[in-house]
Design a protein around this motif. Structure first.
Motif, PDB file in Angstrom:
ATOM      1  N   VAL A 203       0.853  -1.193   0.000  1.00  0.00           N
ATOM      2  CA  VAL A 203       0.000   0.000   0.000  1.00  0.00           C
ATOM      3  C   VAL A 203       0.886   1.238   0.000  1.00  0.00           C
ATOM      4  CG1 VAL A 203      -1.711   1.307   1.309  1.00  0.00           C
ATOM      5  CG2 VAL A 203      -1.861  -1.191   1.201  1.00  0.00           C
ATOM      6  N   PRO A 204       0.667   2.181  -0.901  1.00  0.00           N
ATOM      7  CA  PRO A 204       1.490   3.397  -0.928  1.00  0.00           C
ATOM      8  C   PRO A 204       1.472   4.126   0.411  1.00  0.00           C
ATOM      9  CG  PRO A 204       0.159   3.254  -2.913  1.00  0.00           C
ATOM     10  CD  PRO A 204      -0.326   2.163  -1.999  1.00  0.00           C
ATOM     11  N   GLY A 205       2.643   4.429   0.910  1.00  0.00           N
ATOM     12  CA  GLY A 205       2.763   5.134   2.174  1.00  0.00           C
ATOM     13  C   GLY A 205       3.068   4.244   3.363  1.00  0.00           C
ATOM     14  N   MET A 206       2.803   2.925   3.255  1.00  0.00           N
ATOM     15  CA  MET A 206       3.007   2.056   4.416  1.00  0.00           C
ATOM     16  C   MET A 206       4.487   1.904   4.772  1.00  0.00           C
ATOM     17  SD  MET A 206       0.486   1.053   6.202  1.00  0.00           S
ATOM     18  CE  MET A 206       1.554   0.003   7.176  1.00  0.00           C
ATOM     19  N   THR A 207       5.346   1.775   3.772  1.00  0.00           N
ATOM     20  CA  THR A 207       6.772   1.648   4.069  1.00  0.00           C
ATOM     21  C   THR A 207       7.295   2.912   4.735  1.00  0.00           C
ATOM     22  OG1 THR A 207       7.090   0.153   2.190  1.00  0.00           O
ATOM     23  CG2 THR A 207       9.049   1.221   3.087  1.00  0.00           C
ATOM     24  N   ALA A 208       6.859   4.071   4.244  1.00  0.00           N
ATOM     25  CA  ALA A 208       7.266   5.330   4.869  1.00  0.00           C
ATOM     26  C   ALA A 208       6.779   5.407   6.308  1.00  0.00           C
ATOM     27  CB  ALA A 208       6.741   6.512   4.059  1.00  0.00           C
ATOM     28  N   LEU A 209       5.547   4.952   6.557  1.00  0.00           N
ATOM     29  CA  LEU A 209       5.021   4.941   7.922  1.00  0.00           C
ATOM     30  C   LEU A 209       5.866   4.037   8.820  1.00  0.00           C
ATOM     31  CD1 LEU A 209       2.865   5.584  10.062  1.00  0.00           C
ATOM     32  CD2 LEU A 209       1.512   3.684   9.156  1.00  0.00           C
ATOM     33  N   ALA A 210       6.274   2.880   8.301  1.00  0.00           N
ATOM     34  CA  ALA A 210       7.104   1.965   9.082  1.00  0.00           C
ATOM     35  C   ALA A 210       8.453   2.598   9.428  1.00  0.00           C
ATOM     36  CB  ALA A 210       7.318   0.661   8.317  1.00  0.00           C
ATOM     37  N   VAL A 211       9.033   3.333   8.487  1.00  0.00           N
ATOM     38  CA  VAL A 211      10.309   4.011   8.749  1.00  0.00           C
ATOM     39  C   VAL A 211      10.136   5.073   9.828  1.00  0.00           C
ATOM     40  CG1 VAL A 211      12.089   5.508   7.760  1.00  0.00           C
ATOM     41  CG2 VAL A 211      11.240   3.540   6.456  1.00  0.00           C
ATOM     42  N   VAL A 212       9.054   5.841   9.727  1.00  0.00           N
ATOM     43  CA  VAL A 212       8.772   6.858  10.743  1.00  0.00           C
ATOM     44  C   VAL A 212       8.607   6.209  12.112  1.00  0.00           C
ATOM     45  CG1 VAL A 212       7.072   8.557  11.526  1.00  0.00           C
ATOM     46  CG2 VAL A 212       7.760   8.500   9.124  1.00  0.00           C
ATOM     47  N   ALA A 213       7.826   5.123  12.183  1.00  0.00           N
ATOM     48  CA  ALA A 213       7.585   4.450  13.458  1.00  0.00           C
ATOM     49  C   ALA A 213       8.872   3.854  14.020  1.00  0.00           C
ATOM     50  CB  ALA A 213       6.527   3.366  13.281  1.00  0.00           C
TER      51      ALA A 213
ATOM     52  N   ARG B  46      -8.877  -2.496   5.542  1.00  0.00           N
ATOM     53  CA  ARG B  46      -7.523  -2.985   5.816  1.00  0.00           C
ATOM     54  C   ARG B  46      -6.865  -2.268   6.980  1.00  0.00           C
ATOM     55  NH1 ARG B  46      -3.752  -4.671   1.168  1.00  0.00           N
ATOM     56  NH2 ARG B  46      -3.584  -6.402   2.613  1.00  0.00           N
ATOM     57  N   ARG B  47      -7.648  -1.516   7.740  1.00  0.00           N
ATOM     58  CA  ARG B  47      -7.011  -0.734   8.794  1.00  0.00           C
ATOM     59  C   ARG B  47      -6.464  -1.614   9.905  1.00  0.00           C
ATOM     60  NH1 ARG B  47     -12.507   2.348  10.543  1.00  0.00           N
ATOM     61  NH2 ARG B  47     -13.705   0.534  11.229  1.00  0.00           N
ATOM     62  N   GLY B  48      -7.062  -2.777  10.151  1.00  0.00           N
ATOM     63  CA  GLY B  48      -6.505  -3.674  11.153  1.00  0.00           C
ATOM     64  C   GLY B  48      -5.114  -4.140  10.772  1.00  0.00           C
ATOM     65  N   ALA B  49      -4.952  -4.532   9.518  1.00  0.00           N
ATOM     66  CA  ALA B  49      -3.627  -4.957   9.045  1.00  0.00           C
ATOM     67  C   ALA B  49      -2.643  -3.799   9.082  1.00  0.00           C
ATOM     68  CB  ALA B  49      -3.738  -5.508   7.622  1.00  0.00           C
ATOM     69  N   ALA B  50      -3.119  -2.579   8.748  1.00  0.00           N
ATOM     70  CA  ALA B  50      -2.233  -1.416   8.761  1.00  0.00           C
ATOM     71  C   ALA B  50      -1.777  -1.085  10.176  1.00  0.00           C
ATOM     72  CB  ALA B  50      -2.941  -0.219   8.137  1.00  0.00           C
ATOM     73  N   VAL B  51      -2.707  -1.126  11.135  1.00  0.00           N
ATOM     74  CA  VAL B  51      -2.333  -0.873  12.524  1.00  0.00           C
ATOM     75  C   VAL B  51      -1.381  -1.959  13.015  1.00  0.00           C
ATOM     76  CG1 VAL B  51      -3.227  -0.800  14.894  1.00  0.00           C
ATOM     77  CG2 VAL B  51      -4.382   0.467  13.082  1.00  0.00           C
ATOM     78  N   GLY B  52      -1.601  -3.205  12.570  1.00  0.00           N
ATOM     79  CA  GLY B  52      -0.696  -4.285  12.946  1.00  0.00           C
ATOM     80  C   GLY B  52       0.709  -4.073  12.406  1.00  0.00           C
ATOM     81  N   ALA B  53       0.817  -3.656  11.136  1.00  0.00           N
ATOM     82  CA  ALA B  53       2.124  -3.402  10.538  1.00  0.00           C
ATOM     83  C   ALA B  53       2.819  -2.230  11.225  1.00  0.00           C
ATOM     84  CB  ALA B  53       1.968  -3.130   9.042  1.00  0.00           C
ATOM     85  N   TYR B  54       2.061  -1.181  11.482  1.00  0.00           N
ATOM     86  CA  TYR B  54       2.606  -0.030  12.212  1.00  0.00           C
ATOM     87  C   TYR B  54       3.089  -0.458  13.597  1.00  0.00           C
ATOM     88  CZ  TYR B  54       2.117   4.067  15.303  1.00  0.00           C
ATOM     89  OH  TYR B  54       2.305   5.033  16.251  1.00  0.00           O
TER      90      TYR B  54
END
Length: 407
Positions: free
Chosen positions: A15-25, A137-145
Motif C-alpha cells: 500500500v502506498p505510504g506504508m513503508t514510509a510509515l514503518a520508517v517513521v515508526a 484494511r485498517r486492522g492490518a495497517a495498525v498491525g504493521a505499524y
C-alpha cells in the motif's frame, strides 16, 4: 462495459505510504526506547537521587500526554509532513544535547522537549496508520505499524542501560537521535495522507475535525479497557527486577512479554479485519486476567530459578493480551469516534496508554509497600476483569470492506 474495481494489494506493505510509515515508526520509537531507561541513569550520574531520577521519565510522559490533545489542531495547521517532521526533530535533537550536562535540571528540560516530540509522533503516526489504507484494511495497517514500533521497544529498551554501562552513554545518545533520520519519510508519508475534504458519500479525506463531548463519551469504553491493560503492563515492566531473584530472570520475563506483545499486536490486526475488532476484545481481556493472576500467584514470594518456566510463560501470557488489546482498543477507538474524528481518537488512545503505564507503576508500588507485590499484581488482574462488561458491550460487526477511504 463495466470496469472492475482494482483489487487491494496482497501485502499491506504494498500500500502506498506504508513503508514510509514503518520508517517513521521505527526511527521515532527507537529514539524513545533507547533513552527511556538511560536518561534517569544519566541524571543519577550527575548527582540526582532516586526521586530526581524518577522525575525524568515522569516529565517525559507528562509532557507527552499534555501535547497529545493538541496534535489534531497542529496537523490541520501545518499539514502531515511538517507536523510529523516537527515531532521527530523535538524527539531526536534533544537526545544529542544530553551530552552537554548530566545535571538534573537540564536533563528534565530536555525530557520535557522530547515528550512534546513523542506526543506529536504517537498521535500523528497512529492516525496515519488508519488513513493511509482503505477501511477494510485498517486492522492490518495498525498491525504493521505496531510491528515497526515494537521492534525498538523489544530490542533497545531492555539493552539501553547495558549499552550505557558497557560502552558509555554516548552511543545511547546517538541511537536516541535516530528520529532525525526519519524526517524524509515523514514527507513521503504526508503525500499519501488526506489534506482536504472530498464530497463523495462516505468519503472523508480530512486530517481531523474538532471533537465534541459526544466523541469523547464514545471513546470511554475502549479507553478504559486500554487503561486497565496498560496499567497492568506498566506495573509488570517497572517492577519485574524486584519480583525475581536475579537480573537474568527479569530480563527473560520482560523479553517474553515484549516479544509476544509485538507478535500478537502485529497479527491480530489482520484477524480483526476479517471478524471485527469488537468480537476479539473480550477474549483477550480474559487472557489478561489469567496471565496477571498467574503472575500474582508466582510473586507472592520472590521468584527463583526453580520457577523460571512458569514465570516466563506467565509473562508471555500477559504479553499476548497486552499486545492484542493495544491494537484492538485502537481500532475500537477509531470506530467509536467516527471518520471525521481520527485525530481525537488517536489523541485519547495515546493519552490513555501513557497515563495507564504511569499509574500502574505508582499504584502497584504503593500497594506493594504494605501488602507485597502479589497483592499489587492481583489488583491489576481484578481491574482488568472489571472491564469485561465494557469489552462485551456494543459489539459491532466486521470492519467495512475496502473500496471507500474512511478511517
Amino acid at each position: 462495459m463495466t470496469t472492475s474495481r482494482p483489487e487491494a494489494p496482497r501485502s499491506i506493505w504494498a500500500v502506498p505510504g506504508m513503508t514510509a510509515l514503518a520508517v517513521v515508526a521505527f526511527t521515532g520509537f527507537s529514539g524513545y526506547a533507547a533513552l527511556l531507561p538511560v536518561a534517569p541513569l544519566w541524571a543519577v550520574r550527575g548527582g540526582a537521587d532516586s526521586a530526581g531520577a524518577g522525575l525524568v521519565n515522569f516529565v517525559l510522559l507528562g509532557t507527552t500526554v499534555a501535547t497529545q490533545f493538541f496534535v489534531p489542531a497542529l496537523i490541520r495547521r501545518l499539514g502531515w509532513g511538517h507536523a510529523l517532521a516537527l515531532g521527530m526533530v523535538l524527539l531526536g535533537a534533544p537526545a544529542l544535547l544530553h551530552v552537554v550536562s548530566d545535571a538534573l535540571a537540564p536533563t528534565l528540560a530536555l525530557s520535557a522537549v522530547r515528550g512534546v516530540g513523542f506526543g506529536i509522533l504517537t498521535v500523528a503516526a497512529s492516525a496515519a496508520a488508519v488513513l493511509v489504507v482503505s477501511a477494510g484494511r485498517r486492522g492490518a495497517a495498525v498491525g504493521a505499524y505496531s510491528l515497526a514500533l515494537s521492534v525498538p521497544n523489544v530490542v533497545l529498551m531492555p539493552s539501553g542501560a547495558w549499552v550505557a554501562q558497557a560502552w558509555g552513554f554516548g552511543p545511547v545518545f546517538v541511537l536516541s537521535a535516530l528520529p532525525l533520520l526519519g524526517i524524509p519519510a515523514c514527507y513521503v508519508l504526508g503525500r499519501h495522507l488526506p489534506e482536504r475534504a472530498t464530497r463523495g458519500p462516505g468519503h472523508v479525506d480530512v486530517p481531523d475535525a474538532p471533537a465534541g463531548a459526544s466523541t469523547y463519551r464514545a471513546l470511554v469504553r475502549p479507553t478504559l479497557v486500554l487503561l486497565a491493560i496498560t496499567l497492568a503492563g506498566g506495573a509488570l515492566i517497572t517492577f519485574a527486577p524486584q519480583l525475581v531473584a536475579t537480573g537474568w530472570l527479569a530480563a527473560a520475563g520482560l523479553f517474553s512479554l515484549g516479544l509476544l506483545s509485538a507478535v500478537t499486536r502485529w497479527r491480530v490486526g489482520a484477524l480483526a479485519d476479517r471478524v471485527g475488532a469488537a468480537r476479539l476484545v473480550w477474549p483477550f481481556v480474559l487472557v489478561a486476567v489469567a496471565g496477571l493472576a498467574w503472575v500474582a500467584w508466582l510473586v507472592r514470594t520472590e521468584v527463583g530459578g526453580d520457577r523460571v518456566v512458569p514465570w516466563v510463560l506467565a509473562c508471555a501470557l500477559v504479553g499476548v493480551a497486552y499486545g492484542a488489546l493495544q491494537n484492538l482498543t485502537m481500532l475500537r477507538a477509531f470506530e467509536a469516534a467516527g471518520p471525521r474524528r481520527v485525530g481525537a481518537a488517536s489523541a485519547v488512545w495515546n493519552a490513555g496508554f501513557d497515563a495507564g503505564t504511569a499509574v500502574g507503576a505508582v499504584l502497584v508500588g504503593t500497594v506493594a509497600v504494605g501488602a507485597g507485590f502479589g497483592v499489587g499484581m492481583a489488583i491489576t488482574a481484578v481491574l482488568c476483569l472489571l472491564t469485561l462488561p465494557l469489552a462485551l458491550g456494543r459489539r459491532g460487526g466486521r470492519t467495512p470492506r475496502p473500496g471507500v477511504r474512511s478511517p
